[in-house]
Design an enzyme around this catalytic site. Sequence first.
Site, PDB file in Angstrom:
ATOM      1  N   TRP A  52      24.720  18.144 -35.090  1.00  0.00           N
ATOM      2  CA  TRP A  52      24.135  17.377 -33.990  1.00  0.00           C
ATOM      3  C   TRP A  52      25.168  17.004 -32.938  1.00  0.00           C
ATOM      4  O   TRP A  52      24.889  16.181 -32.073  1.00  0.00           O
ATOM      5  CB  TRP A  52      23.352  16.174 -34.514  1.00  0.00           C
ATOM      6  CG  TRP A  52      24.125  14.994 -35.052  1.00  0.00           C
ATOM      7  CD1 TRP A  52      25.467  14.847 -35.151  1.00  0.00           C
ATOM      8  CD2 TRP A  52      23.547  13.772 -35.548  1.00  0.00           C
ATOM      9  NE1 TRP A  52      25.771  13.620 -35.682  1.00  0.00           N
ATOM     10  CE2 TRP A  52      24.618  12.928 -35.944  1.00  0.00           C
ATOM     11  CE3 TRP A  52      22.244  13.304 -35.712  1.00  0.00           C
ATOM     12  CZ2 TRP A  52      24.399  11.654 -36.479  1.00  0.00           C
ATOM     13  CZ3 TRP A  52      22.039  12.034 -36.247  1.00  0.00           C
ATOM     14  CH2 TRP A  52      23.104  11.234 -36.628  1.00  0.00           C
ATOM     15  N   THR A  73      27.059  15.526 -43.485  1.00  0.00           N
ATOM     16  CA  THR A  73      27.912  15.008 -42.414  1.00  0.00           C
ATOM     17  C   THR A  73      27.565  15.622 -41.061  1.00  0.00           C
ATOM     18  O   THR A  73      27.508  16.849 -40.921  1.00  0.00           O
ATOM     19  CB  THR A  73      29.383  15.333 -42.738  1.00  0.00           C
ATOM     20  OG1 THR A  73      29.680  14.833 -44.036  1.00  0.00           O
ATOM     21  CG2 THR A  73      30.319  14.713 -41.724  1.00  0.00           C
ATOM     22  N   GLU A  74      27.342  14.760 -40.076  1.00  0.00           N
ATOM     23  CA  GLU A  74      27.062  15.184 -38.699  1.00  0.00           C
ATOM     24  C   GLU A  74      25.875  16.143 -38.612  1.00  0.00           C
ATOM     25  O   GLU A  74      25.791  16.952 -37.695  1.00  0.00           O
ATOM     26  CB  GLU A  74      28.308  15.830 -38.069  1.00  0.00           C
ATOM     27  CG  GLU A  74      29.545  14.934 -38.086  1.00  0.00           C
ATOM     28  CD  GLU A  74      29.508  13.805 -37.066  1.00  0.00           C
ATOM     29  OE1 GLU A  74      28.534  13.738 -36.297  1.00  0.00           O
ATOM     30  OE2 GLU A  74      30.446  12.985 -37.059  1.00  0.00           O
ATOM     31  N   LEU A  75      24.998  16.032 -39.599  1.00  0.00           N
ATOM     32  CA  LEU A  75      23.807  16.877 -39.670  1.00  0.00           C
ATOM     33  C   LEU A  75      24.149  18.378 -39.698  1.00  0.00           C
ATOM     34  O   LEU A  75      23.383  19.218 -39.226  1.00  0.00           O
ATOM     35  CB  LEU A  75      22.868  16.575 -38.490  1.00  0.00           C
ATOM     36  CG  LEU A  75      21.469  16.067 -38.858  1.00  0.00           C
ATOM     37  CD1 LEU A  75      21.504  14.935 -39.881  1.00  0.00           C
ATOM     38  CD2 LEU A  75      20.682  15.626 -37.640  1.00  0.00           C
ATOM     39  N   ILE A  76      25.302  18.675 -40.247  1.00  0.00           N
ATOM     40  CA  ILE A  76      25.698  20.076 -40.397  1.00  0.00           C
ATOM     41  C   ILE A  76      24.786  20.734 -41.433  1.00  0.00           C
ATOM     42  O   ILE A  76      24.552  20.169 -42.507  1.00  0.00           O
ATOM     43  CB  ILE A  76      27.179  20.191 -40.825  1.00  0.00           C
ATOM     44  CG1 ILE A  76      28.078  19.709 -39.676  1.00  0.00           C
ATOM     45  CG2 ILE A  76      27.531  21.626 -41.221  1.00  0.00           C
ATOM     46  CD1 ILE A  76      29.529  19.521 -40.065  1.00  0.00           C
TER      47      ILE A  76
END
Lengths: 410, 406
Positions: free
Chosen positions: B295, B145-148
């Site tokens: 991101w 998720t969200e490039l975490i």
Amino acid sequence: MKVLMFGWEFPPFSRGGLGTACYGLTKGLTNNGVNVIFVVPRGAAEQGSHVDLIVADRLYIDNPKLKLRLINSPLFAYQSQEEYNNELKKLKQKLGPGFNEEIYGRDLFDEVEKYSEKAKIIASFEDFDIIHAHDWMTFRAGLKAKQVSNKPLVVHVHATEFDRTGGNPNQYVYNIEREGLHAADKIIAVSNYTKNKIINHYAIEPDKVEVVYNAIEPNKDMQIKRDIGESEKTVLFLGRITLQKGPDYFIEAAHRVLQFDPNVKFVVAGSGDMYGRMINRAAELGIGHKVLFTGHLSPKEVKKAYQLADLYVMPSVSEPFGITPLEALNNKTPVIISKQSGVSEVLKNALKVDFWDINEMTNKILGVLNYPSLNDTLVSEGSEEIQRFSWDTAAQTCMNIYSSLQTVGI
Amino acid sequence: MENVCFYFQVHQPFRLRRYSIFDIGSNSNYFDDLKNERIMRKVAKKCYLPINNLILKLIKETQGRFKVAYSITGTALEQFEKYTPEVLESFKQLNKTGCIEFLSETYYHTLSFLYSKEEFREQVEHHKLKIMSLFKQSPIVFRNTELIFNNELAHVVEKMGYKVILAEGADHILGWRSPNYIYIAKTAENIRLLLKNYKLSDDIAFRFSNRGWEEWPLTSEKFAAWVSATQGHVINLFMDYETFGEHQWEDTGIFNFMKSLPFDLLKRNISFKFPSDFADVEPVAELDIHSPVSWADIERDLSAWMGNKMQENALRELYVLEKAVKSTNDPQIIEKWRKLQTSDHFYYMCTKWFADGDVHKYFNPYDSPYDSYISFMNILNDLVRMINNENRGGFTEKPSILLAKS
């Protein structure tokens, strides 16, 4: 630059936001090097232990930029006909045989006229570049000063008769407002909300009205607040108990909140013509023991009320600006404000409701009381945000307006 | 530079209703079906359908030399099925070309990795099954998720069998290094780390229509020249799919840009690759990433979802319920709880830059972060009430959010 300003009230004693705003603006202007001749009715100035308070205030002593001019008059801001008559009676008693019928007006409107004649005299011998008048009671004074001096007139609208009366204006007051707005060279409104009222109800060209938002002086001596162990939470209403301020919506919301959570106390601080009615309504709803009516509070008590409260609610029916939410945040108390207010245009970190939406008001009150993180975030973000509301900035905007009028050479 | 890797994120949350204290106990529908349908139809028309058409056309015109990767969340897929089946159909058409790769992520687009590894694994598995059933692909590439991303994630995901993982090429994790090479996380044995080239990605996703930008207007020719002049294994262009037609409206020329970009890149002998194509490439270095990188925003950390007390509190209260929720064995309750985990709900509570009236606002269905928090917490109270009804006696953990009346 020299400004002849017709103002109201001297904080710390004041009946409402108008005095606070005049004070803040005057301070901002003198800080920026503007000379202000500040004209106020002596009636307002001598309320309570006034003269001492004035002298104690740094704004008025050792400030070469500020000159005070008191006019003999029992007028004070937000005064009603009835209140004026009471003031006059008190004055009569106080002065005894020294009371001169000729000097004072028979009624409020007569007095406003007399006041403006006295203002004219001041304007004829003082030296100034601009006239700046706050709200309808001083509009006639501003007008006369303009006639005698030929200097540009700025009228500053903190509230219109439509705000005060919920849409049933007194014709006489409306006429004075309208005359002042049309005669002015520039109008300052305390919000776009107010600007729109001026355009729509007084037939003024939009370009003639500039918005200057009110501000606040940051609270430097803010102490750590309230006892966390307190099991009963407190919700505060603070303002004149009049139709304009929406105290009735506050009481109705209180009633609904208490159905969910009996551990809440409601404080109604202030006085006004709906005072008795509100006490009765609370009793009628069976919540009389949960709603405390404090009457009028001194500035010290106001500050304490903010600090003791867990939440401040401003449910105004029509609020041109609304400085109190900024004051509450300045005391680290979160706020719910009416969407029908000028301050809701600029203050982001507040909960906002339509004044008539009692269910949503209830929902938000319970939200703040039940969810501590909401309280924390509103306070931490809000008290940071209000640092942006500076009287210096407001004063600078006024100065730009003054300059633009001077260069046009009106 | 010889390679470009496009990955597009496709996501839509189940937006919540404005849920008042008066709804608790009387309204068990938490989701704003009307709004969700309206938004799905709007975005389908402005973005998904036209850009899918264009991608399909480009694949055909380049004889399959153009290829792209997608990560589509479970919540988006469900809403395609429910409201805009034609969008799902067009993804299936794209999939038939063989020039599409699907990635794995958490089904509900959640922050579960940070709160419960068990829940995280279940959601990734759930998503994988969904992708397999719809597209007959079994992803070997993971994006969180969200490039975490952090070391620990690489380790956990590798154990789950993935070969490649994606992350933001943030300056503070790279230092002097370039995002255009293949790396490996310090804690991983094999799983390859692909980093987003945020400069070039954001030129398309954010700056494309900015007339104040010195490179405006951005042409595909110019962009291809920038790519070509770069050193490394691959330029990773990662962005939201909604960039096309939604964040950048059609009249900005974004579709025309995309129409010619593949040809301009191919002209310069640059090929298109899937993330999985790098599973066997030798990494140039190890990266040691302790605190999570994402991101989002300029901070590229977790502050968009966990930056204030409301967000922290809402997340904590939500995940505290995990055991109680699962012990109900009620699929409806479990599904509701999972839909509440979607990261967007916490993003709406973000107060960063709120006073400045910032971009977060455009995507926020609420008047303010505070309103979204109140709705969310009221919903959570109702969920707790339902769980308690189901678990009579069996549920001992008392959540701190219970209201006096409920």
